[in-house]
Design an enzyme around this catalytic site. Structure first.
Site, PDB file in Angstrom:
ATOM      1  N   CYS A  88       0.819  -0.986   0.041  1.00  0.00           N
ATOM      2  CA  CYS A  88       0.121   0.027   0.068  1.00  0.00           C
ATOM      3  C   CYS A  88       0.901   1.363   0.106  1.00  0.00           C
ATOM      4  CB  CYS A  88      -0.821  -0.101   1.329  1.00  0.00           C
ATOM      5  SG  CYS A  88      -2.168   1.413   1.393  1.00  0.00           S
ATOM      6  N   GLY A  89       0.875   1.923  -1.177  1.00  0.00           N
ATOM      7  CA  GLY A  89       1.736   3.143  -1.269  1.00  0.00           C
ATOM      8  C   GLY A  89       1.326   4.200  -0.173  1.00  0.00           C
ATOM      9  N   HIS A  90      -0.161   4.528  -0.045  1.00  0.00           N
ATOM     10  CA  HIS A  90      -0.279   5.736   0.853  1.00  0.00           C
ATOM     11  C   HIS A  90      -0.010   5.076   2.225  1.00  0.00           C
ATOM     12  CE1 HIS A  90      -4.254   4.105   2.232  1.00  0.00           C
ATOM     13  NE2 HIS A  90      -3.986   5.050   3.135  1.00  0.00           N
ATOM     14  N   HIS A 208      -8.529  -4.219  -7.888  1.00  0.00           N
ATOM     15  CA  HIS A 208      -8.526  -2.814  -7.915  1.00  0.00           C
ATOM     16  C   HIS A 208      -8.955  -2.329  -9.142  1.00  0.00           C
ATOM     17  CE1 HIS A 208      -6.302  -3.055  -4.048  1.00  0.00           C
ATOM     18  NE2 HIS A 208      -6.370  -1.821  -3.983  1.00  0.00           N
ATOM     19  N   CYS A 236      -3.805   6.945  -4.842  1.00  0.00           N
ATOM     20  CA  CYS A 236      -3.226   5.791  -4.781  1.00  0.00           C
ATOM     21  C   CYS A 236      -1.848   5.279  -5.090  1.00  0.00           C
ATOM     22  CB  CYS A 236      -4.271   4.408  -5.539  1.00  0.00           C
ATOM     23  SG  CYS A 236      -4.080   3.068  -5.544  1.00  0.00           S
ATOM     24  N   GLY A 237      -1.048   5.009  -4.369  1.00  0.00           N
ATOM     25  CA  GLY A 237       0.373   4.739  -4.596  1.00  0.00           C
ATOM     26  C   GLY A 237       0.608   3.333  -5.723  1.00  0.00           C
ATOM     27  N   THR A 238      -0.251   2.449  -5.127  1.00  0.00           N
ATOM     28  CA  THR A 238      -0.034   1.330  -6.043  1.00  0.00           C
ATOM     29  C   THR A 238      -0.602   1.078  -7.220  1.00  0.00           C
ATOM     30  OG1 THR A 238      -1.861  -0.142  -4.845  1.00  0.00           O
ATOM     31  CG2 THR A 238       0.512  -0.350  -4.151  1.00  0.00           C
TER      32      THR A 238
END
Length: 311
Positions: A88-90, A208, A236-238
């Protein structure tokens, strides 16, 4: 009475709940093995932390773990109202900001072990965080899916730490006042993908769905439907990583060139990539803000001690 120490933050609008203490010890040598033990033997704790009355469907959890590699600062397992996330990027940005608040991280570059593999995160002097994500790539281009009520939808399938179906060719308006229609549309796409057995590599579940449109102040605006049917308030980072993988594959973005990704809420991430093997290594820059340092209480007498779950 069970007590769970958490730090809440939000990254570009999307909340993260970092769990520091109070969880049972997890078995396993690697973070992926610990995630499996969490899922298989301790999932009630995920429900207690994520679901109402203590949580909500937008919240992403991050369990602080000892690292699996000697040169990592920590490990982390990400989870939400419906299950577990490879990366999870964020949430990684929120993790770094929260650990800095606790005095456990100083500005500089830090390696973090995740179930999807190691990532690095640089805490800048001004509080911003740059995450160097896992290897990302496009698996398939312009895949058709028949979506009941909407017709044929084409999208790219890409990996950015989670599996994404990315759609740019659509008639939807990406504005906050249209979130209900956007949710219906993207949920219908996800159900159609599952019904038609369209997956990521090696049968990976595409959980997603990401829509794109032009934006006046960024290179693109997106709407991301997450696995639990909530939409991502951040860019959304990913998902941005998956987008960069597609842009790179199409020759539309050069290595090192900055891509500004806006969210449905107007918040922004800056991103760029390096080529690596058959894929790319994306970097995402954003900022998190703390919102709570709290202790969750789990009273066994409470009928909703372990969360309110949908039937």
């Amino acid at each position: 009475m069970k007590r769970v120490h958490v730090i809440d933050s939000h990254t570009a609008g999307e909340p993260t709940r970092l769990v520091m203490e109070g969880m049972p010890a997890l078995s396993g040598r690697t973070i992926a093995e610990k995630c499996d033990d969490f899922r298989d033997n301790h999932d009630a704790w995920r429900r207690a932390i994520m679901l109402e009355p203590r949580g909500h469907d937008v919240l992403v959890g991050a369990l602080y773990c000892a690292p699996e590699s000697s040169d990592a600062s920590c490990g982390v397992i990400f989870f939400n109202n419906s299950g577990y996330l490879g990366m999870c990027g964020h949430g990684t940005i929120g993790l770094v900001a929260s650990l800095h608040h606790l005095g456990q991280l100083t500005p500089g570059c830090h390696k973090i072990d995740t179930p999807a593999g190691p990532v690095s995160a640089t805490l800048h002097d001004d509080g911003a965080v740059t995450v160097r994500n896992v290897l990302s790539y496009r698996h398939r281009r312009r895949v058709p899916v028949e979506v009941p009520g909407y017709g044929t939808v084409h999208g790219d399938i890409a990996w950015g730490g989670n599996w994404f179906f990315l759609v740019s060719d659509h008639d939807m308006t990406l504005e906050l006042d249209n979130v209900e229609a956007l949710t219906d549309y993207t949920w219908a796409i996800r159900q159609a993908l599952e019904a038609q057995s369209i997956t990521g590599e090696n049968g990976g579940v595409i959980d997603h769905i990401e829509l794109f449109c032009d934006d006046r102040e960024a290179d693109s605006r997106n709407f991301v439907l997450c696995p639990g049917k909530a939409y991502d308030r951040s860019p959304c980072g990913t998902g941005t990583s998956a987008k960069l993988a597609c842009l790179a594959a199409d020759g539309k973005l050069a290595p090192g060139q900055v891509w500004t990704q806006a969210s449905i809420c107007g918040s922004r991430f800056e991103a760029f990539y390096e080529r690596e093997g058959d894929g790319i290594r994306p970097s995402i820059k954003g900022r998190a803000y703390l919102s709570a340092d709290a202790t969750l209480l789990i009273d066994e007498r409470d009928p909703f001690a372990w969360g309110i779950a949908s039937p």
